[in-house]
Design an enzyme around this catalytic site. Structure first.
Site, PDB file in Angstrom:
ATOM      1  CB  SER A 136      -0.833  -0.036   1.128  1.00 40.28           C
ATOM      2  OG  SER A 136      -1.760   1.101   1.262  1.00 40.28           O
ATOM      3  CG  HIS A 161      -3.829  -0.881  -0.997  1.00 32.42           C
ATOM      4  ND1 HIS A 161      -3.833  -0.869   0.407  1.00 32.42           N
ATOM      5  CD2 HIS A 161      -4.479  -2.164  -1.192  1.00 32.42           C
ATOM      6  CE1 HIS A 161      -4.522  -2.009   0.822  1.00 32.42           C
ATOM      7  NE2 HIS A 161      -4.790  -2.697  -0.190  1.00 32.42           N
ATOM      8  CG  ASP A 252      -5.745  -5.568   2.171  1.00 33.55           C
ATOM      9  OD1 ASP A 252      -6.537  -6.443   2.544  1.00 33.55           O
ATOM     10  OD2 ASP A 252      -5.701  -5.120   0.960  1.00 33.55           O
TER      11      ASP A 252
END
Length: 307
Positions: A136, A161, A252
């Site tokens: 991310s 992400h 996540d």
């Protein structure tokens, strides 16, 4: 000698290696010259959660015997130096091994359903090799470091992400760095050795049946793409699986990494202190003892061995 989890046992016939171990390895530690003697000590003391470091090469090293005897104790085994060995976590040197030793071993009163940590079960699988990378915030720059000049033996799937509209640019940029094709994942696209696949904007990417599955996500309501979904989808992959969870905010990837670890995959987590945002690595380490906790240089070296 202190009893209890966290003991590091270094087996090295070279006196210089033992001196180096005394400098870099965390305490409590035991330095010895015999694999058989080290195993006998661990069994006699009933130590759980210890780490056994085996330097390359040792005259009385019988890997099958080591695995059988350490598994019952929940003892982690790391081979230091030399070529990678089937079914054993490896480190290039004692400094790298020391970093792994500082991450506690999670143990239970009974052996886990999976017989051993990720590298053991993963290398026992037959089928195409698969590498999964989740990242991310701060991920694109690190991905460039990890994938630069990489020519993977198997397929690599990346879940980064990213804001809508930037996915094609990421794929194109990574394609200028790697030694193989980098393409945007699409529904039903077969996984091919040597290829890197990047999740498209606004979609989740999963693997199954030797192909990619792509489905639309819900922008603003969930992480896109979901690292958890990608990792969990690979639990039934028939070949060796390596999963790396990198920098990022939130949690996540932690659950998916735990599921993959239990399924026998090799699991790697970026060291929180080296991450742009440490939350994702920290959340993963709160759930699972991965196969390796590595800084960017260590991750790069690991992917060159495993991808």
């Amino acid at each position: 000698m202190t009893n209890g989890p966290g003991l590091t046992v270094l087996v090295a016939t070279d006196s210089q290696r033992r001196l180096e171990g005394a400098r870099v390895l965390p305490t409590p530690r035991l330095l010895t010259v015999s694999v058989v003697g080290a195993l006998a000590y661990l069994e006699r003391e009933g130590l759980r959660g210890a780490t056994l470091l085996l330097t390359w090469s040792l005259p009385d090293l019988d890997l099958d015997q080591v695995r059988a005897r350490t598994r019952a104790l929940g003892v982690r085994v790391i081979v230091v130096g030399g070529p990678p060995l089937p079914g054993v976590l490896s480190a290039p040197d004692l400094a790298a091994a020391a970093a792994l030793c500082r991450v506690p071993v999670l143990t239970t009163t009974a052996p886990a359903p999976v017989a051993a940590p990720g590298p053991v079960a993963a290398t026992a699988r037959s089928g195409p090799r698969l590498t999964l990378i989740g990242a991310s915030t701060g991920g694109p720059r690190l991905l460039a470091t990890l994938l630069r000049d990489l020519t993977p033996v198997g397929a690599v799937v990346v879940a980064q992400h990213i804001s809508a509209g930037f996915g094609p640019n990421l794929t194109q940029w990574l394609g200028t760095l790697t030694g193989g094709p980098v393409v945007t994942a699409s529904e039903g696209l077969p996984l091919q050795a040597g290829h890197v696949y990047v999740a498209p904007d606004g979609h989740h990417v999963e693997v199954g049946g030797g192909a990619l599955r792509v489905r639309p996500g819900r922008p603003g309501q969930e992480h896109l793409p979901s690292i958890d979904a990608l990792f969990a989808s690979a639990c039934t992959h028939r070949g060796p699986v390596t999963a790396a969870l990198l920098t990022g905010m939130g949690s996540d990837g932690a659950l998916g990494l735990e599921q993959l670890h239990r399924a026998g995959a090799t699991t790697l987590v970026q060291t929180p202190q080296s991450a742009t945002v440490p939350s994702m690595p920290q959340q993963a380490l709160a759930r699972v003892q991965p196969s390796g906790v590595l800084d960017p240089d260590g991750l790069r070296a690991a992917l060159r061995r495993l991808a």
